[in-house]
Design an enzyme around this catalytic site. Sequence first.
Site, PDB file in Angstrom:
ATOM      1  N   GLU A 101       0.813  -1.205   0.000  1.00  0.00           N
ATOM      2  CA  GLU A 101       0.000   0.000   0.000  1.00  0.00           C
ATOM      3  C   GLU A 101       0.852   1.263   0.000  1.00  0.00           C
ATOM      4  O   GLU A 101       1.916   1.323   0.624  1.00  0.00           O
ATOM      5  CB  GLU A 101      -0.944  -0.013   1.210  1.00  0.00           C
ATOM      6  CG  GLU A 101      -1.954  -1.153   1.066  1.00  0.00           C
ATOM      7  CD  GLU A 101      -3.071  -1.109   2.091  1.00  0.00           C
ATOM      8  OE1 GLU A 101      -4.137  -1.658   1.784  1.00  0.00           O
ATOM      9  OE2 GLU A 101      -2.894  -0.563   3.185  1.00  0.00           O
ATOM     10  N   CYS A 114       3.495   8.413   0.985  1.00  0.00           N
ATOM     11  CA  CYS A 114       3.977   7.466   2.003  1.00  0.00           C
ATOM     12  C   CYS A 114       4.094   6.106   1.324  1.00  0.00           C
ATOM     13  O   CYS A 114       3.114   5.608   0.772  1.00  0.00           O
ATOM     14  CB  CYS A 114       2.968   7.430   3.157  1.00  0.00           C
ATOM     15  SG  CYS A 114       3.354   6.184   4.395  1.00  0.00           S
ATOM     16  N   CYS A 121       5.746  -7.073   7.625  1.00  0.00           N
ATOM     17  CA  CYS A 121       6.832  -6.585   8.478  1.00  0.00           C
ATOM     18  C   CYS A 121       7.251  -7.683   9.425  1.00  0.00           C
ATOM     19  O   CYS A 121       6.416  -8.440   9.924  1.00  0.00           O
ATOM     20  CB  CYS A 121       6.381  -5.356   9.268  1.00  0.00           C
ATOM     21  SG  CYS A 121       7.735  -4.532  10.144  1.00  0.00           S
ATOM     22  N   CYS A 125       5.735  -4.775  16.465  1.00  0.00           N
ATOM     23  CA  CYS A 125       5.281  -3.662  17.297  1.00  0.00           C
ATOM     24  C   CYS A 125       3.794  -3.870  17.586  1.00  0.00           C
ATOM     25  O   CYS A 125       3.004  -4.107  16.668  1.00  0.00           O
ATOM     26  CB  CYS A 125       5.526  -2.332  16.584  1.00  0.00           C
ATOM     27  SG  CYS A 125       7.266  -2.064  16.171  1.00  0.00           S
ATOM     28  N   CYS A 128       0.787  -1.767  15.803  1.00  0.00           N
ATOM     29  CA  CYS A 128       0.813  -1.550  14.354  1.00  0.00           C
ATOM     30  C   CYS A 128       0.134  -2.698  13.629  1.00  0.00           C
ATOM     31  O   CYS A 128       0.450  -3.872  13.872  1.00  0.00           O
ATOM     32  CB  CYS A 128       2.264  -1.417  13.881  1.00  0.00           C
ATOM     33  SG  CYS A 128       2.388  -1.185  12.096  1.00  0.00           S
ATOM     34  N   CYS A 344      -1.382   6.164   9.674  1.00  0.00           N
ATOM     35  CA  CYS A 344      -0.203   5.449  10.169  1.00  0.00           C
ATOM     36  C   CYS A 344      -0.604   4.149  10.845  1.00  0.00           C
ATOM     37  O   CYS A 344      -1.495   4.127  11.682  1.00  0.00           O
ATOM     38  CB  CYS A 344       0.527   6.257  11.238  1.00  0.00           C
ATOM     39  SG  CYS A 344       1.012   7.858  10.724  1.00  0.00           S
TER      40      CYS A 344
END
Length: 365
Positions: A101, A114, A121, A125, A128, A344
């Site tokens: 994305e 962005c 990932c 975290c 997220c 975010c």
Amino acid sequence: MKSVQELVNPKKVNLLDFDRKGLAAFFVGLGEKPFRATQLMKWIYQENVYDFDAMSNISKSLRAYLTENCVIATPEIAVEQIASDGTIKWAMQTHCGNRIESVFIPEEGRNTLCISSQIGCALACTFCSTAQQGFNRNLVTSEIIGQLFVAQNRVGKDNRITNVVMMGMGEPLLNFDNVVASVNLMMDDFAYGLSKRRVTISTSGVVPAMDRLTQVCDVSLAVSLHAVRDELRDEIVPINKKYPLNVLMEACRENAKIAPRRFITFEYVMLDGINDTMEDIKGLIKLLKTVPCKLNLIPFNPFPNSPYNCSSKETILKFKTLLNDAGIITTVRKTRGEDIDAACGQLVGQVADKSRRHLKLQNMA
Ligand code: SAH
């Protein structure tokens, strides 16, 4: 433009996989002069010409070679969503069937893109949503620079992208070489010519890679801090167990010496009852006094089954006021594209094979 399918042909070289140095080496390998690199880059990035035959200053024989052996291929837009505030989110299809994305954020006087650096990932975290997706693989350079290429063509010349932030899916510094080649292209006058102050890599704190970056590339750096005590940071940004706060802050001090604006941006996600107490404000002041920096408070963006709530507006304002009063320049990030999950930590793409997270963690820099 060649279709994504052609990328699957491993025999063809994708010219978007090279920065200027890499492209010059490629041409020298063919017995050509290195300046072919800048000629090619001008055609591709500035003239939007992808047909090798139309590249009039390139010899006929080289054009024939390029047509036979090379492609200019990018990910392709699979889904486009436009938010009420003008933010656009694209899911882009890669040749391996995954989606990444990218988010276009128009603002007064600037347009920010962005972009993602990995499919999924490997870091975990806890706040997220990309982390929940697991990890599939690093993006190659053509897939990273390709996001800017596709987005710029989509929004058109009247909406020039002026800023790029590597704050999409993935940990950029765990995909070092491809990320550095991509930011080189972003800042190269023969490609996008963006100012180094306007290209930002955001990292959760992969210290050895931060040190390397300091040596090879003066791009702007943002560091995801999120906690000022090791005990809490170990929990919410687990890479802290490997590179704890004192080690991280030393790397930040070193980077700030050569950073384009001579400071680091710290990001701090506001989690209700977790990292938003008076003690945390005091800890932030103490820690951030040791490095030239700015602080960006990010209101937490929830996602399905997320275990946190965002701190209250009053608390965020209190953080901003007290930190500014203490001499630490502090801003609150405006949340954009909320109605299309483009904010975010909300980028999830589509990760087909999530099983490699464990493997990647073991190899972590
Ligand atoms: N891996 C890199 C870049 C990706 S995330 C990094 O960690 O910096 C970009 C920023 O968004 C980071 O500061 C990240 O911590 C923050 N973020 C992640 N999830 C979020 C969420 N749900 N709400 C608000 N910010 C989030």
